[in-house]
Design a protein around this motif. Structure first.
Motif, PDB file in Angstrom:
ATOM      1  N   ASP A  11      23.089  34.479  -6.323  1.00  0.00           N
ATOM      2  CA  ASP A  11      21.881  33.565  -5.955  1.00  0.00           C
ATOM      3  C   ASP A  11      22.037  33.016  -4.769  1.00  0.00           C
ATOM      4  O   ASP A  11      20.715  33.149  -3.973  1.00  0.00           O
ATOM      5  CB  ASP A  11      21.504  32.613  -7.286  1.00  0.00           C
ATOM      6  CG  ASP A  11      20.910  32.833  -9.176  1.00  0.00           C
ATOM      7  OD1 ASP A  11      20.850  34.058  -8.852  1.00  0.00           O
ATOM      8  OD2 ASP A  11      21.394  31.983  -9.113  1.00  0.00           O
ATOM      9  N   LEU A  12      22.524  32.511  -4.371  1.00  0.00           N
ATOM     10  CA  LEU A  12      22.212  31.828  -2.582  1.00  0.00           C
ATOM     11  C   LEU A  12      22.200  32.921  -1.792  1.00  0.00           C
ATOM     12  O   LEU A  12      21.141  33.112  -0.972  1.00  0.00           O
ATOM     13  CB  LEU A  12      23.905  31.170  -1.869  1.00  0.00           C
ATOM     14  CG  LEU A  12      24.570  29.718  -2.645  1.00  0.00           C
ATOM     15  CD1 LEU A  12      25.634  29.424  -2.101  1.00  0.00           C
ATOM     16  CD2 LEU A  12      23.731  28.527  -2.678  1.00  0.00           C
ATOM     17  N   MET A  13      22.494  34.396  -1.838  1.00  0.00           N
ATOM     18  CA  MET A  13      22.685  35.317  -0.974  1.00  0.00           C
ATOM     19  C   MET A  13      21.247  35.621  -1.382  1.00  0.00           C
ATOM     20  O   MET A  13      20.220  36.092   0.032  1.00  0.00           O
ATOM     21  CB  MET A  13      23.428  35.961  -0.787  1.00  0.00           C
ATOM     22  CG  MET A  13      25.085  36.316  -0.673  1.00  0.00           C
ATOM     23  SD  MET A  13      25.880  38.053  -0.634  1.00  0.00           S
ATOM     24  CE  MET A  13      25.196  38.693   0.333  1.00  0.00           C
ATOM     25  N   ALA A  14      20.632  35.620  -2.758  1.00  0.00           N
ATOM     26  CA  ALA A  14      19.466  36.070  -2.791  1.00  0.00           C
ATOM     27  C   ALA A  14      18.174  35.254  -1.790  1.00  0.00           C
ATOM     28  O   ALA A  14      17.319  35.538  -1.708  1.00  0.00           O
ATOM     29  CB  ALA A  14      19.190  35.984  -4.309  1.00  0.00           C
ATOM     30  N   ILE A  15      18.676  33.775  -2.363  1.00  0.00           N
ATOM     31  CA  ILE A  15      17.676  32.964  -2.038  1.00  0.00           C
ATOM     32  C   ILE A  15      18.001  32.926  -0.497  1.00  0.00           C
ATOM     33  O   ILE A  15      16.152  33.436   0.145  1.00  0.00           O
ATOM     34  CB  ILE A  15      17.858  31.738  -2.214  1.00  0.00           C
ATOM     35  CG1 ILE A  15      17.856  31.530  -4.219  1.00  0.00           C
ATOM     36  CG2 ILE A  15      17.284  30.700  -1.424  1.00  0.00           C
ATOM     37  CD1 ILE A  15      18.511  30.154  -4.245  1.00  0.00           C
ATOM     38  N   GLY A  16      18.467  33.632   0.059  1.00  0.00           N
ATOM     39  CA  GLY A  16      18.669  33.187   1.806  1.00  0.00           C
ATOM     40  C   GLY A  16      17.670  35.093   2.462  1.00  0.00           C
ATOM     41  O   GLY A  16      16.753  34.967   2.970  1.00  0.00           O
ATOM     42  N   LEU A  17      17.785  36.116   1.394  1.00  0.00           N
ATOM     43  CA  LEU A  17      17.483  37.096   1.355  1.00  0.00           C
ATOM     44  C   LEU A  17      15.354  37.202   1.493  1.00  0.00           C
ATOM     45  O   LEU A  17      15.472  37.436   2.254  1.00  0.00           O
ATOM     46  CB  LEU A  17      17.818  37.860   0.363  1.00  0.00           C
ATOM     47  CG  LEU A  17      17.137  39.607   0.987  1.00  0.00           C
ATOM     48  CD1 LEU A  17      17.012  40.357   2.263  1.00  0.00           C
ATOM     49  CD2 LEU A  17      17.640  40.468  -0.757  1.00  0.00           C
ATOM     50  N   VAL A  18      15.317  36.350  -0.071  1.00  0.00           N
ATOM     51  CA  VAL A  18      13.459  35.955  -0.010  1.00  0.00           C
ATOM     52  C   VAL A  18      13.225  35.474   1.345  1.00  0.00           C
ATOM     53  O   VAL A  18      11.969  35.860   1.695  1.00  0.00           O
ATOM     54  CB  VAL A  18      13.851  35.508  -1.004  1.00  0.00           C
ATOM     55  CG1 VAL A  18      11.644  34.969  -0.993  1.00  0.00           C
ATOM     56  CG2 VAL A  18      14.010  36.268  -2.824  1.00  0.00           C
ATOM     57  N   GLU A  19      14.094  34.338   1.424  1.00  0.00           N
ATOM     58  CA  GLU A  19      13.570  33.497   2.963  1.00  0.00           C
ATOM     59  C   GLU A  19      13.310  34.499   4.227  1.00  0.00           C
ATOM     60  O   GLU A  19      12.445  34.697   4.786  1.00  0.00           O
ATOM     61  CB  GLU A  19      14.383  32.109   3.398  1.00  0.00           C
ATOM     62  CG  GLU A  19      14.216  31.860   4.607  1.00  0.00           C
ATOM     63  CD  GLU A  19      14.829  30.321   4.258  1.00  0.00           C
ATOM     64  OE1 GLU A  19      14.030  30.445   2.835  1.00  0.00           O
ATOM     65  OE2 GLU A  19      14.207  29.041   4.930  1.00  0.00           O
ATOM     66  N   GLY A  20      14.510  35.175   4.124  1.00  0.00           N
ATOM     67  CA  GLY A  20      14.192  36.631   5.362  1.00  0.00           C
ATOM     68  C   GLY A  20      13.227  37.441   5.552  1.00  0.00           C
ATOM     69  O   GLY A  20      12.464  38.285   5.983  1.00  0.00           O
ATOM     70  N   LEU A  21      12.877  37.503   4.094  1.00  0.00           N
ATOM     71  CA  LEU A  21      12.075  38.572   3.934  1.00  0.00           C
ATOM     72  C   LEU A  21      10.117  38.501   3.848  1.00  0.00           C
ATOM     73  O   LEU A  21       9.592  38.749   4.826  1.00  0.00           O
ATOM     74  CB  LEU A  21      11.788  39.323   2.721  1.00  0.00           C
ATOM     75  CG  LEU A  21      12.924  39.819   2.075  1.00  0.00           C
ATOM     76  CD1 LEU A  21      13.095  40.715   1.085  1.00  0.00           C
ATOM     77  CD2 LEU A  21      13.315  41.824   3.375  1.00  0.00           C
ATOM     78  N   ASP A  22      10.969  37.112   3.616  1.00  0.00           N
ATOM     79  CA  ASP A  22       8.923  36.369   4.041  1.00  0.00           C
ATOM     80  C   ASP A  22       8.860  35.560   5.878  1.00  0.00           C
ATOM     81  O   ASP A  22       7.842  36.420   6.146  1.00  0.00           O
ATOM     82  CB  ASP A  22       9.251  34.932   3.217  1.00  0.00           C
ATOM     83  CG  ASP A  22       8.660  33.703   3.567  1.00  0.00           C
ATOM     84  OD1 ASP A  22       7.224  34.236   2.347  1.00  0.00           O
ATOM     85  OD2 ASP A  22       8.118  33.307   4.398  1.00  0.00           O
ATOM     86  N   GLU A  23       9.269  35.868   5.901  1.00  0.00           N
ATOM     87  CA  GLU A  23      10.091  35.425   7.648  1.00  0.00           C
ATOM     88  C   GLU A  23       9.449  36.786   8.294  1.00  0.00           C
ATOM     89  O   GLU A  23       8.458  37.297   8.786  1.00  0.00           O
ATOM     90  CB  GLU A  23      10.933  34.980   8.373  1.00  0.00           C
ATOM     91  CG  GLU A  23      11.552  33.401   7.753  1.00  0.00           C
ATOM     92  CD  GLU A  23      13.209  33.303   8.926  1.00  0.00           C
ATOM     93  OE1 GLU A  23      13.632  34.511   8.821  1.00  0.00           O
ATOM     94  OE2 GLU A  23      13.500  32.751   8.632  1.00  0.00           O
ATOM     95  N   ARG A  24       9.632  37.390   7.857  1.00  0.00           N
ATOM     96  CA  ARG A  24       8.864  39.491   8.081  1.00  0.00           C
ATOM     97  C   ARG A  24       8.069  39.485   7.568  1.00  0.00           C
ATOM     98  O   ARG A  24       7.608  40.947   7.567  1.00  0.00           O
ATOM     99  CB  ARG A  24      10.567  39.759   8.537  1.00  0.00           C
ATOM    100  CG  ARG A  24      11.674  40.068   8.518  1.00  0.00           C
ATOM    101  CD  ARG A  24      12.413  40.672   8.701  1.00  0.00           C
ATOM    102  NE  ARG A  24      13.602  40.634   9.247  1.00  0.00           N
ATOM    103  CZ  ARG A  24      14.695  39.612   9.424  1.00  0.00           C
ATOM    104  NH1 ARG A  24      14.718  38.909   8.703  1.00  0.00           N
ATOM    105  NH2 ARG A  24      15.732  39.387  10.547  1.00  0.00           N
ATOM    106  N   GLY A  25       7.402  38.823   6.584  1.00  0.00           N
ATOM    107  CA  GLY A  25       5.885  39.000   5.929  1.00  0.00           C
ATOM    108  C   GLY A  25       6.069  40.021   5.044  1.00  0.00           C
ATOM    109  O   GLY A  25       5.174  40.136   4.301  1.00  0.00           O
TER     110      GLY A  25
END
Lengths: 325, 325
Positions: free
Chosen positions: A236-250
């Motif tokens: 989950d930690l990675m998943a959350i980080g990934l969502v964040e990273g994707l969000d940053e890229r729109g």
DNA sequence: GGAAGTTCTGCAACCGGTTGCACGAAACAT
DNA sequence: ATGTTTCGTGCAACCGGTTGCAGAACTTCC
């Protein structure tokens, strides 16, 4: 100082051995005597000294619990359950954190050995050989790693991965990425094996990655490059980080890319979107591990190693959706 | 079985006392003899038995660490730091979880007493009197509770509360609610005292509440009824729950209501909006507590209780904003 | 009434170390 | 050469319990 067995013996006019038996083998002493002794003991606030008892019996009534990182939210529920379960059986638990360092792990086990009747090893980072070597000195139960000849508690993360992939394919996804965990992680390999076995999908395996929020964040670029519509992350930690990273890229989740995590940590229920995830039976694992360990402790060397596999299940929340048109 | 001191003595042709001294008072033994003994010990895989040593020295080299709830994300960093710090000083740590039950807490301390040199009590739920009583048997260090005559580590949550309130007033807020924690919590009282001391605001104290996400969720209604524009919650979990509860009712954070939490748990950084919060020095607290405790252990009864107060600071993120027009 | 069990308790050795005391040998002083 | 220290080691008691063995007191059975 605190009252000893001899104080109680003197005060109640019996021999120390009678006092000892009153506590450790009550049926061997006359009820009348026993009550008298108990009354005096109560009066003096006497409690048997476990360390002294350990010396003769060889049983410390302590367990060791070794985890890679207490701060990883995956572990506390396991620790809590194990500890509570052990307490009910009159066992105390040493908890030690290895900081993901195999060296520390080994030292810790060695110094703990003499003080415990058994050790619970959670997601060990040590090599199999090292573990087998150490297990000559003290019974082990290993959680989340398959080790032949050793009692083991596994959470069926392969099942979880399959459920996750099937959920994604049902939503129409075909190109799926697996965000792997640390190199040498049993869990990670188990997941990729299970995912590969699902027919009809195009699987990209990305990694190894650090099993943290940051690891997920850092992997966003690789995910985009892989050109997938869905991702199953190692935790989950990675998943959350990934969502964040994707969000940053729109990139919208789950609009453009669906994301599934593993562990069902609390944070996953609090993020937006709420994370679809594979729930791990951590409390059950903690309890089961303690049970297996005590079984082993009770049996001595005649012990047959046992294997417990606990089912996982998928929790569908808001981070997964139909494949975009 | 494992080698004992006598095995080593025999194999190296010296008396057991010499072997003993080789380990516990090396300067008393001839370097030549010492090296021979050490070599044999190494060879036999001998390690001193701590339980046996404890019996004569009265020092177990173990510490107890008692927390209300391991799963509360506030604790793991503290546990981790305390445990690592203790290990460097050759101490092991028993970790026990009381499940917020004073009864369990008391029992735990009693059974642990004989096995440890000292106990770290984090956010105890026991009454002061009970703690004072128990402290006759074993040295204590109390974290997050003021207790006269006892060594104490406090995180200056009063300071944190003041910083939070001042931040809110700077944004124009005047009607502010304080979402209190459990009844009898020192931290909670400290916060309200500090908040009340800030001039020029209209403070509503709501509670007591359960210090969990659910507690925050459940308090949403009360917050709305209190007609405030900002809330300071007892901890991050409650703050996150509250944001959730407000969201369900269509209230925007920070658009309509600003929310501040306390603890700076990881989840708070992952929610939307990211939580403004008072950061607690948990790792430092864990280390300091261990230091104070070992100091106490070393000093025997001649110990002077010490008080350490650690500063907190405010982390401004996205859950606070200007007061709505 | 005596043999054979039971039941309960005491004795003493033991678990694996530590430590105060004593003693022999070497080093130093006189 | 003798007296005094210093150093290194052995001896044995002790920490607080447990446990195998033995024996006393009491039953039970012929």
């Amino acid at each position: 100082m605190a009252a000893t067995i001899r104080d109680v013996a003197q005060a109640s006019g019996v021999h120390v051995s009678t006092v000892s038996r009153t506590f450790s083998a009550p049926h061997l002493v006359n009820p009348e005597t026993r009550n008298r002794v108990l009354a005096v003991a109560e009066d003096l606030g006497y409690r048997p000294n476990r360390a002294a008892r350990a010396l003769t019996t060889g049983r410390t009534h302590n367990l060791g619990l070794i985890v890679a990182d207490i701060s990883n939210p995956f572990f506390p529920p396991l620790i809590k359950a194990a500890q509570a379960h052990a307490r009910l059986r009159d066992y105390h638990v040493f908890v030690a954190d290895t900081d993901e360092d195999p060296q520390v792990e080994e030292e810790l086990i060695q110094t703990l050995t003499k003080q415990v009747d058994g050790v619970l090893l959670c997601s060990p980072r040590l090599s199999n050989r090292a573990i087998e070597k150490l297990s000559e000195d003290v019974p082990f139960v290993v959680v989340n790693r398959r080790l032949k000849g050793m009692s083991t508690v596994l959470m069926d993360v392969g099942l979880g991965a399959r459920l996750a992939i099937e959920h994604l394919t049902a939503l129409g996804h075909r190109r799926i990425a697996l965000l792997a965990g640390p190199a040498g992680s049993w869990t990670s390999r188990e997941m990729s094996d299970a995912a590969r076995a699902v027919a009809g999908i195009d699987l990209a395996i990305l990694g190894p990655n650090s099993p943290t929020e940051h690891g997920g964040l850092a992997a966003a670029e690789a995910v985009l490059a892989a050109d997938v519509t869905a991702v199953l992350a190692y935790n989950d930690l990675m998943a959350i980080g990934l969502v964040e990273g994707l969000d940053e890229r729109g990139i919208e989740v789950p609009g453009r890319i669906s994301v599934v995590g593993v562990d069902d940590i609390v944070s996953g229920r609090l993020t937006r979107p709420k994370l679809t995830t594979v729930a791990m039976p951590t409390e059950a694992a903690g309890r089961t591990a303690v049970d297996l360990l005590l079984q082993l402790v009770g049996a001595g060397q005649t012990a047959t190693p046992a294997l417990a596999t606990l089912a996982t299940h998928l929790i569908i929340r808001d981070s997964t959706g139909p494949v975009p048109p």
